[in-house]
Design an enzyme around this catalytic site. Structure first.
Site, PDB file in Angstrom:
ATOM      1  N   PRO A 146     -82.724 -70.660 -42.364  1.00  0.00           N
ATOM      2  CA  PRO A 146     -81.511 -70.297 -41.622  1.00  0.00           C
ATOM      3  C   PRO A 146     -80.596 -71.502 -41.400  1.00  0.00           C
ATOM      4  O   PRO A 146     -80.890 -72.603 -41.858  1.00  0.00           O
ATOM      5  CB  PRO A 146     -82.087 -69.803 -40.291  1.00  0.00           C
ATOM      6  N   LYS A 171     -83.857 -71.562 -50.846  1.00  0.00           N
ATOM      7  CA  LYS A 171     -82.497 -71.066 -50.639  1.00  0.00           C
ATOM      8  C   LYS A 171     -82.062 -71.456 -49.233  1.00  0.00           C
ATOM      9  O   LYS A 171     -82.522 -70.888 -48.239  1.00  0.00           O
ATOM     10  CB  LYS A 171     -82.396 -69.541 -50.789  1.00  0.00           C
ATOM     11  N   PRO A 172     -81.156 -72.447 -49.131  1.00  0.00           N
ATOM     12  CA  PRO A 172     -80.653 -72.791 -47.798  1.00  0.00           C
ATOM     13  C   PRO A 172     -79.729 -71.686 -47.300  1.00  0.00           C
ATOM     14  O   PRO A 172     -79.309 -70.816 -48.082  1.00  0.00           O
ATOM     15  CB  PRO A 172     -79.850 -74.072 -48.036  1.00  0.00           C
ATOM     16  N   SER A 173     -79.385 -71.731 -46.019  1.00  0.00           N
ATOM     17  CA  SER A 173     -78.354 -70.820 -45.522  1.00  0.00           C
ATOM     18  C   SER A 173     -77.067 -71.099 -46.290  1.00  0.00           C
ATOM     19  O   SER A 173     -76.727 -72.260 -46.563  1.00  0.00           O
ATOM     20  CB  SER A 173     -78.123 -71.051 -44.029  1.00  0.00           C
ATOM     21  N   VAL A 227     -83.722 -59.274 -41.069  1.00  0.00           N
ATOM     22  CA  VAL A 227     -83.888 -59.696 -42.466  1.00  0.00           C
ATOM     23  C   VAL A 227     -85.374 -59.907 -42.774  1.00  0.00           C
ATOM     24  O   VAL A 227     -85.870 -59.529 -43.839  1.00  0.00           O
ATOM     25  CB  VAL A 227     -83.065 -60.974 -42.764  1.00  0.00           C
ATOM     26  N   GLY A 228     -86.099 -60.480 -41.816  1.00  0.00           N
ATOM     27  CA  GLY A 228     -87.532 -60.724 -42.030  1.00  0.00           C
ATOM     28  C   GLY A 228     -88.298 -59.433 -42.257  1.00  0.00           C
ATOM     29  O   GLY A 228     -89.220 -59.381 -43.090  1.00  0.00           O
ATOM     30  N   GLU A 245     -91.017 -66.382 -39.797  1.00  0.00           N
ATOM     31  CA  GLU A 245     -90.665 -67.027 -38.520  1.00  0.00           C
ATOM     32  C   GLU A 245     -89.354 -66.389 -38.075  1.00  0.00           C
ATOM     33  O   GLU A 245     -88.300 -66.691 -38.625  1.00  0.00           O
ATOM     34  CB  GLU A 245     -90.470 -68.542 -38.735  1.00  0.00           C
ATOM     35  N   CYS A 279     -84.264 -70.578 -31.928  1.00  0.00           N
ATOM     36  CA  CYS A 279     -85.114 -69.382 -31.869  1.00  0.00           C
ATOM     37  C   CYS A 279     -85.925 -69.350 -30.581  1.00  0.00           C
ATOM     38  O   CYS A 279     -86.125 -68.298 -29.985  1.00  0.00           O
ATOM     39  CB  CYS A 279     -86.032 -69.333 -33.076  1.00  0.00           C
ATOM     40  N   GLU A 377     -81.343 -60.473 -28.932  1.00  0.00           N
ATOM     41  CA  GLU A 377     -81.358 -61.930 -29.069  1.00  0.00           C
ATOM     42  C   GLU A 377     -79.917 -62.443 -28.947  1.00  0.00           C
ATOM     43  O   GLU A 377     -79.040 -62.005 -29.685  1.00  0.00           O
ATOM     44  CB  GLU A 377     -81.945 -62.348 -30.430  1.00  0.00           C
TER      45      GLU A 377
HETATM   46  P1  NAD Z   1     -80.474 -64.700 -41.116  1.00  0.00           P
HETATM   47  O1  NAD Z   1     -81.657 -63.811 -41.048  1.00  0.00           O
HETATM   48  O2  NAD Z   1     -79.136 -64.087 -41.108  1.00  0.00           O
HETATM   49  O3  NAD Z   1     -80.538 -65.616 -42.431  1.00  0.00           O
HETATM   50  C1  NAD Z   1     -81.621 -66.461 -42.703  1.00  0.00           C
HETATM   51  C2  NAD Z   1     -81.665 -66.755 -44.191  1.00  0.00           C
HETATM   52  O4  NAD Z   1     -81.990 -65.545 -44.893  1.00  0.00           O
HETATM   53  C3  NAD Z   1     -80.349 -67.234 -44.783  1.00  0.00           C
HETATM   54  O5  NAD Z   1     -80.613 -68.207 -45.766  1.00  0.00           O
HETATM   55  C4  NAD Z   1     -79.789 -65.965 -45.424  1.00  0.00           C
HETATM   56  O6  NAD Z   1     -78.887 -66.205 -46.483  1.00  0.00           O
HETATM   57  C5  NAD Z   1     -81.059 -65.323 -45.934  1.00  0.00           C
HETATM   58  N1  NAD Z   1     -80.979 -63.870 -46.162  1.00  0.00           N
HETATM   59  C6  NAD Z   1     -80.171 -62.977 -45.563  1.00  0.00           C
HETATM   60  N2  NAD Z   1     -80.433 -61.723 -46.039  1.00  0.00           N
HETATM   61  C7  NAD Z   1     -81.427 -61.848 -46.946  1.00  0.00           C
HETATM   62  C8  NAD Z   1     -82.149 -60.924 -47.760  1.00  0.00           C
HETATM   63  N3  NAD Z   1     -81.877 -59.618 -47.729  1.00  0.00           N
HETATM   64  N4  NAD Z   1     -83.119 -61.386 -48.565  1.00  0.00           N
HETATM   65  C9  NAD Z   1     -83.419 -62.707 -48.593  1.00  0.00           C
HETATM   66  N5  NAD Z   1     -82.767 -63.635 -47.845  1.00  0.00           N
HETATM   67  C10 NAD Z   1     -81.798 -63.209 -47.020  1.00  0.00           C
HETATM   68  O7  NAD Z   1     -80.630 -65.753 -39.897  1.00  0.00           O
HETATM   69  P2  NAD Z   1     -79.639 -66.887 -39.418  1.00  0.00           P
HETATM   70  O8  NAD Z   1     -78.459 -66.270 -38.740  1.00  0.00           O
HETATM   71  O9  NAD Z   1     -79.382 -67.875 -40.509  1.00  0.00           O
HETATM   72  O10 NAD Z   1     -80.556 -67.626 -38.337  1.00  0.00           O
HETATM   73  C11 NAD Z   1     -80.700 -67.167 -37.035  1.00  0.00           C
HETATM   74  C12 NAD Z   1     -81.971 -66.364 -36.855  1.00  0.00           C
HETATM   75  O11 NAD Z   1     -83.096 -67.119 -37.271  1.00  0.00           O
HETATM   76  C13 NAD Z   1     -82.238 -66.021 -35.406  1.00  0.00           C
HETATM   77  O12 NAD Z   1     -82.706 -64.711 -35.301  1.00  0.00           O
HETATM   78  C14 NAD Z   1     -83.319 -67.016 -35.005  1.00  0.00           C
HETATM   79  O13 NAD Z   1     -84.113 -66.603 -33.906  1.00  0.00           O
HETATM   80  C15 NAD Z   1     -84.101 -67.104 -36.265  1.00  0.00           C
HETATM   81  N6  NAD Z   1     -84.877 -68.344 -36.292  1.00  0.00           N
HETATM   82  C16 NAD Z   1     -86.227 -68.265 -36.143  1.00  0.00           C
HETATM   83  C17 NAD Z   1     -86.978 -69.425 -36.107  1.00  0.00           C
HETATM   84  C18 NAD Z   1     -88.478 -69.398 -35.942  1.00  0.00           C
HETATM   85  O14 NAD Z   1     -89.118 -70.409 -36.200  1.00  0.00           O
HETATM   86  N7  NAD Z   1     -89.073 -68.291 -35.541  1.00  0.00           N
HETATM   87  C19 NAD Z   1     -86.353 -70.665 -36.234  1.00  0.00           C
HETATM   88  C20 NAD Z   1     -84.960 -70.683 -36.394  1.00  0.00           C
HETATM   89  C21 NAD Z   1     -84.240 -69.523 -36.430  1.00  0.00           C
END
Ligand code: NAD
Length: 496
Positions: A146, A171-173, A227-228, A245, A279, A377
């Site tokens: 992310p 794959k970075p954000s 997404v997870g 995560e 997070c 969240e």
């Molecule tokens: P996001 O879920 O929007 O994106 C995370 C990553 O997933 C990005 O690289 C994005 O391009 C990719 N992605 C998006 N859709 C996808 C798909 N369908 N298939 C594969 N990859 C995809 O999250 P974000 O906005 O970048 O980050 C914020 C979120 O991350 C918050 O919910 C936060 O709580 C969580 N987070 C969790 C932890 C932890 O350790 N539990 C740590 C940091 C952030």
């Protein structure tokens, strides 16, 4: 224009697309990067698959030397890496310098843990046998990261994955790829070609294709719960390993015996760090009624003293949110919480301290369970204070959540501390020292906050399979082999 890092070289996007990376504090374009396609993802997986055959066999000591070298190079480049992290993500520079150091420390840690662990010897079941386990790498690991800690959450994946003998496709954000690309140029480039690959792009354009690729053996994902969940379903269809995560709505309890000066500052750190885009930030703050007023007074005074601004300014405590979308979402969540009955004590508005996405540190009191700010969240600097009758109610409410990432408390009462520890489901439980990580201790979530663990030995095992090896060093015909009739006398006679 910056391109993908595939097979040890800069590789232009096969689709020719590009994306501007915007500084969230100034709205200036920091750089332009390639926008990846499914074909770019495939090229990266092919390179990683090819490199795996050699990397998995490289002796532990040689891997360790390379990983220590990465740590050294990251530390050497802290100035530029932290600058890029601030320009692309907004976090104050000093916090990004910490982030780079934690990345280096993580590589040093797994360099040694990786070469110290290769399975166990186990007791045999009969004479002349030797039994042991060996730990094997999984293959190609897809690492999806992310925006909020672009390098740290990357290193928590790639350091153990590489130490275990896997190769990686990252794959970075799409919002924050620049520090990762810089790390390829300055640190990761010491690895053999193809061992570490970076593909730029969105979730739909690249991420999904890494997840779905049949040659990717494991997906390590940090990001939102939505997404997870989608990734978990995709991986399940192929019975692929997945480490998730995800998001959190962590509780923080201030019990009546807490040192309120410490608690006011600690809670603010736990909630406003990285503009609340953490997070594990304290998203539900329960304060026992007998000290709620005194706590709020100190908390408000401290909150109002925090400096919001451009993360490149050393005076800045809190930088901007990552995007206009993030800002709009925080605004809507705060407005809906106030409409539901919460009282606004500070902030609650955008700040005009620059052209970027600044939101004033916000304090909401009289927040009731179920209101938006404590049931969704909220990824912004918004503290939701819930006054509770006593320790019992605090623990019960803190424990009532679908999420289970982290939990924090302030108390000197061991009874409160251990009751709360037992009742609250959370991957990390912090007592009197919020949000402190330790490379040697596992980190991760329960319930909707994810599955699997990063860091520690569990973080290494997340990227390994266990093989049991059974050896008989005096081969002989066994008495229990065919023909079965030889043992017919052992079968009980029916009716007796
Ligand atoms: P996001 O879920 O929007 O994106 C995370 C990553 O997933 C990005 O690289 C994005 O391009 C990719 N992605 C998006 N859709 C996808 C798909 N369908 N298939 C594969 N990859 C995809 O999250 P974000 O906005 O970048 O980050 C914020 C979120 O991350 C918050 O919910 C936060 O709580 C969580 N987070 C969790 C932890 C932890 O350790 N539990 C740590 C940091 C952030």
């Amino acid at each position: 224009m910056k391109s993908h890092w595939i097979n040890g070289v800069w590789t232009p996007s096969l689709g020719g697309g590009k994306r501007e990376i915007i500084n969230p504090a100034t709205l200036e374009v920091v750089d332009t990067v390639a926008e990846g396609t499914p074909e770019d993802a495939q090229a990266a997986v092919a390179a990683a698959e090819h490199a795996f055959h050699h990397w998995r066999k490289l002796p532990g000591l040689e891997k360790a030397l390379l990983m220590h070298e990465i740590a050294r190079q990251l530390r050497d480049d802290v100035s530029e890496l932290s600058r890029l992290l601030t320009l692309e993500g907004g976090k104050p520079r000093i916090e990004n310098m910490d982030e780079v150091e934690w990345c280096a420390a993580c590589f040093d840690y797994y360099a040694e843990v990786g070469r110290n662990s290769y399975g166990n010897s186990v007791p045999p079941t009969a004479e002349n046998q030797i039994n042991f386990t060996i730990k094997e790498p999984l293959g190609v690991v897809g690492c999806i990261v992310p925006f909020n800690y672009p390098l740290l959450l990357l290193c928590w994946k790639i350091a153990p994955a590489l130490a275990a003998g896997n190769t990686v496709v990252i794959k970075p954000s799409e919002l924050t790829p620049l520090a990762t690309l810089r790390a390829c140029e300055k640190a990761f480039n010491c690895l053999p070609a193809g061992v570490l690959n970076v593909v730029l792009g969105t979730g739909a354009g690249v991420g999904e294709h890494i997840v779905e690729h049949p040659k990717v053996a494991c997906v390590a994902f940090t990001g939102s719960t939505a997404v997870g969940t989608d990734i978990a379903v995709r991986c399940a269809r192929q019975l692929k390993r997945v480490n998730l995560e995800l998001g959190g709505i962590d509780p923080f309890i201030v019990f009546e015996d807490a040192d309120l000066d410490v608690a006011a500052h600690g809670v603010a750190w736990a909630r406003f760090l990285n503009a609340g885009q953490v997070c594990t930030s304290a998203k539900r703050i329960y304060v026992v009624k007998s000290v709620a007023e005194a706590f709020l007074e100190k908390f408000l005074e401290y909150t109002n003293s925090l400096v919001v601004g451009n993360g490149m300014d050393p005076k800045t405590d809190i930088g901007p949110l990552i995007s206009q979308r993030a800002l709009d979402k925080v605004q809507s969540q705060v407005e809906r919480t106030i409409a539901g009955g919460a009282k606004l004590l500070a902030g609650g508005k955008r700040l005009d301290v620059g052209p970027g996405y600044f939101w004033a540190p916000t304090v909401l009191s009289e927040v009731k369970t179920g209101l938006v700010s404590v049931s969704e969240e909220l990824f912004g600097p918004v503290a939701s204070i819930l006054a509770v009758e006593d320790a019992e109610e605090a623990i019960n409410l803190a424990a009532a959540s679908d999420y289970g990432l982290g939990a924090n408390i302030y108390t000197r009462n061991m009874g409160y501390a251990f009751r709360a520890m037992n009742e609250i489901k959370a991957g990390t439980f912090w007592i009197n020292d919020p949000l402190t990580d330790n490379d040697a201790a596992p980190f991760g979530g329960m319930r909707k906050s994810g599955m699997g663990r990063e860091l520690g030995e569990e973080g290494l095992d997340a990227f390994r399979e266990t093989k049991h090896v059974h050896l008989d060093y005096l081969p002989s015909r066994k008495s229990y082999w065919f023909p079965n009739v030889r043992r017919a006398h052992e079968i009980p006679v029916e009716g007796q």
